[in-house]
Design an enzyme around this catalytic site. Structure first.
Site, PDB file in Angstrom:
ATOM      1  N   PHE A   1     -48.945  35.498  13.818  1.00 41.47           N
ATOM      2  CA  PHE A   1     -48.114  34.618  12.994  1.00 41.47           C
ATOM      3  C   PHE A   1     -46.717  34.396  13.578  1.00 41.47           C
ATOM      4  O   PHE A   1     -46.042  33.445  13.223  1.00 41.47           O
ATOM      5  CB  PHE A   1     -47.999  35.182  11.566  1.00 41.47           C
TER       6      PHE A   1
ATOM      7  N   LYS B   1     -57.895  29.825  17.522  1.00 42.31           N
ATOM      8  CA  LYS B   1     -57.817  30.179  16.102  1.00 42.31           C
ATOM      9  C   LYS B   1     -56.389  30.606  15.822  1.00 42.31           C
ATOM     10  O   LYS B   1     -55.980  31.723  16.120  1.00 42.31           O
ATOM     11  CB  LYS B   1     -58.775  31.321  15.731  1.00 42.31           C
TER      12      LYS B   1
ATOM     13  N   SER C   1     -51.498  42.472  16.003  1.00 41.55           N
ATOM     14  CA  SER C   1     -51.146  43.876  15.782  1.00 41.55           C
ATOM     15  C   SER C   1     -52.106  44.802  16.548  1.00 41.55           C
ATOM     16  O   SER C   1     -53.222  44.405  16.886  1.00 41.55           O
ATOM     17  CB  SER C   1     -51.218  44.187  14.288  1.00 41.55           C
TER      18      SER C   1
ATOM     19  N   CYS D   1     -42.563  40.840  19.198  1.00 41.87           N
ATOM     20  CA  CYS D   1     -43.138  42.036  19.830  1.00 41.87           C
ATOM     21  C   CYS D   1     -42.165  42.604  20.858  1.00 41.87           C
ATOM     22  O   CYS D   1     -42.355  43.711  21.346  1.00 41.87           O
ATOM     23  CB  CYS D   1     -44.463  41.717  20.484  1.00 41.87           C
TER      24      CYS D   1
ATOM     25  N   GLU E   1     -44.260  50.526  13.972  1.00 42.65           N
ATOM     26  CA  GLU E   1     -43.730  49.159  14.094  1.00 42.65           C
ATOM     27  C   GLU E   1     -43.379  48.640  12.691  1.00 42.65           C
ATOM     28  O   GLU E   1     -44.241  48.560  11.819  1.00 42.65           O
ATOM     29  CB  GLU E   1     -44.767  48.234  14.737  1.00 42.65           C
TER      30      GLU E   1
END
Ligand code: NAD
Length: 496
Positions: A158, A182, A235, A290, A396
């Site tokens: 996202f 996707k 993730s 990230c 995280e």
């Protein structure tokens, strides 16, 4: 300052792009919500297994023709796509801000990096060259060519809705493969617009497909024997799942996972230039990168330096302007949705419970410009006295939270970075060449910053990662992506 005009003004139900047609899904429909205004801006389908299968079939059908299209001709489609992306640069950037919440400048940076990947892939005629050796035996030559494999699945997260699928897709199609993208269903609009532009650029129907949805689509990709490989960014738990799934079904895989990045501060750093870099690193994109800074590691036992430095960090963090990213004065936008905001708040509460000292509380006193009913805003949070084994020091968080730790010396700082299970991007701030060299030499992350807070590799370098941040061998972007999307074939020829 005025709000820039929103490109999405009508709520539409998004369609899948399969075999060059825009097809209505039979799946359940969910809302896409702008996290700043809380308005529904689109509806997106949760596509079915039949729909992902249809996309694979369409891609398989065109693949033999597309791979026979010369690399020069394939590159021409990419050149046209690049021109169209430039023409729609601002529109694409504003769509990202509307769907994700990031500031318009962050979106413009994202659009630029996405386009740069298209530019690099335009060099495919030379990038996919093989090599040869004359006279491996008397009158016999040997050479290697690189050939495409077929159909690839590209699964996006996202946090960079436009750019991340472009770490893979341009290289996949340039080398003669077909793709099914996707997007994350939280942010599906910019990939929908990108597919419209790819269609306009002249890719033959079936080369560039988009199927919206979630697990069913991903599992459909994993199960389908017609998919040769998958690139995934998201993730770590999902990355592990994709990596395992591809292993079981014999597919190629690049799976880039989560992160917990350390920013090591040496007392000899240039404080004036380091503080702004830290603000962007920890709080830019609302901490949802990230490559965001997560743990601030102050090195050395000089309390005076520590206190002065932390005063400067806190003052800068308090001044950050929060609001709707289409207001150009805004420095950080909202967190992507309420669920993510609650998760970050959970981490803040755990930090307090586990004994860290809350120096700045982003749940309160946030400086929001404008009047929005949105409840996804969170300000910069700073914790001191964080231990590496606390949840806020080890997991995280993916939000604007800075966990401050101390290390006695550089060796201890390097060990703390390396003891962390993630390996995306650690940085050091110092004016000592020796310290910088030692840090970059020893640290076990895939990207290392020296006086740089966000170590995002250019499109012609691999987007690296190690340990729990990366699963696979080759990385996305540049030459490594070209290798991932091609198979080497060795030909041995005797000249009669
Ligand atoms: P996520 O893992 O929740 O989702 C990523 C994609 O996988 C989405 O398209 C989603 O629909 C799909 N998905 C989610 N759960 C799934 C499941 N159980 N089975 C099949 N598919 C599933 O990740 P996210 O929240 O969208 O993205 C944020 C994460 O991405 C962070 O951890 C961040 O560090 C990471 N990230 C990593 C990099 C990198 O290069 N290493 C870059 C950007 C983001």
């Amino acid at each position: 300052m005025a709000i820039l005009e929103e490109p999405i003004r009508q709520v539409k139900t998004l369609k899948n792009f399969i075999g060059g047609e825009w097809v209505q899904s039979k799946g359940k429909i969910v809302d896409v919500v702008n996290p700043a205004t809380c308005q529904t801006i689109a509806k997106v389908p949760v596509s079915t297994k039949g729909e992902i299968n249809a996309a694979v079939e369409a891609a398989q059908e065109i693949f033999p023709d597309w791979r026979r299209t010369t690399p020069v001709a394939r590159a021409r489609c990419l050149f046209r796509l690049k021109e169209l992306l430039e023409e729609h640069f601002e529109e694409l950037s504003r769509i990202q801000t509307q769907e994700h919440g990031k500031t318009i400048d962050e979106s413009r940076g994202e659009t630029r990096r996405g386009i740069e990947n298209v530019e690099v892939a335009c060099g495919i005629p030379t990038l996919m060259m093989g090599y040869n050796s004359e006279d491996i035996a008397s009158g016999i030559d040997e050479y290697v060519v690189r050939q495409p494999l077929g159909v690839f699945g590209i699964i996006g997260p996202f946090n960079f809705p436009f750019m991340i699928p472009l770490w893979s897709a341009p290289y996949a199609v340039a080398t003669g493969n077909c793709v099914i993208i996707k997007p994350s269903s939280e942010v599906p609009l910019s990939q929908t617009r990108l597919a419209e532009l790819a269609d306009e650029a002249g890719f033959p129907p079936g080369v560039w497909n988009v199927v919206h949805g979630g697990r069913t689509v991903v599992n459909g990709m994993l199960d389908h024997p017609g998919i040769q490989g998958i690139t995934f960014v998201g993730s770590t738990p999902t990355a592990k799942l994709i990596y395992r799934g591809c292993g079981e079904t014999g597919k190629r895989v690049i799976a880039q996972g989560g992160a917990k990045n350390f920013m090591a501060i040496m007392p000899d750093c240039n404080v004036e230039r380091t503080i702004p870099a830290l603000m962007t690193s920890f709080f830019g994109n609302t901490g949802q990168r990230c490559l965001s800074g997560a743990n601030l590691l102050i090195v050395g036992e000089d309390d005076k330096f520590y206190n002065t430095f932390m005063d400067a960090v806190t003052a800068a963090s308090k001044g950050v302007i929060i609001g709707y990213g289409l207001d150009e004065s805004v420095q950080i936008g909202p967190v992507r949705d309420k669920e993510k905001k609650e998760k970050i708040i959970g981490y803040i509460e755990s930090g307090i419970q586990q004994g860290a000292k809350l120096r700045l509380d982003g749940r309160k006193n946030i400086k929001i410009v404008g009047d929005y009913p949105g409840t996804c805003f969170l300000g910069p949070t700073i914790f001191e006295n964080v231990a590496p084994d606390m949840k806020i020091g080890s997991e995280e968080i993916f939000g604007p939270v800075m966990s401050v730790m101390r290390a006695k010396n550089l060796d201890e700082a390097i060990n703390m970075c390396n003891d962390n299970p993630f390996g995306n991007g650690h940085s050091i701030f110092t004016s000592s060449g020796k310290a910088a060299r030692e840090f970059q030499y020893q640290v076990t992350s895939g990207n290392v910053g020296i006086n740089i807070g966000i170590v995002a590799p250019m499109a012609f370098f691999p987007f690296s990662g190690t340990k729990d941040s990366f699963f696979g061998i080759l990385h996305t972007q540049g030459q490594e992506a070209v290798r991932f999307f091609t198979e080497s074939k060795v030909v041995i020829q005797r000249w009669f």
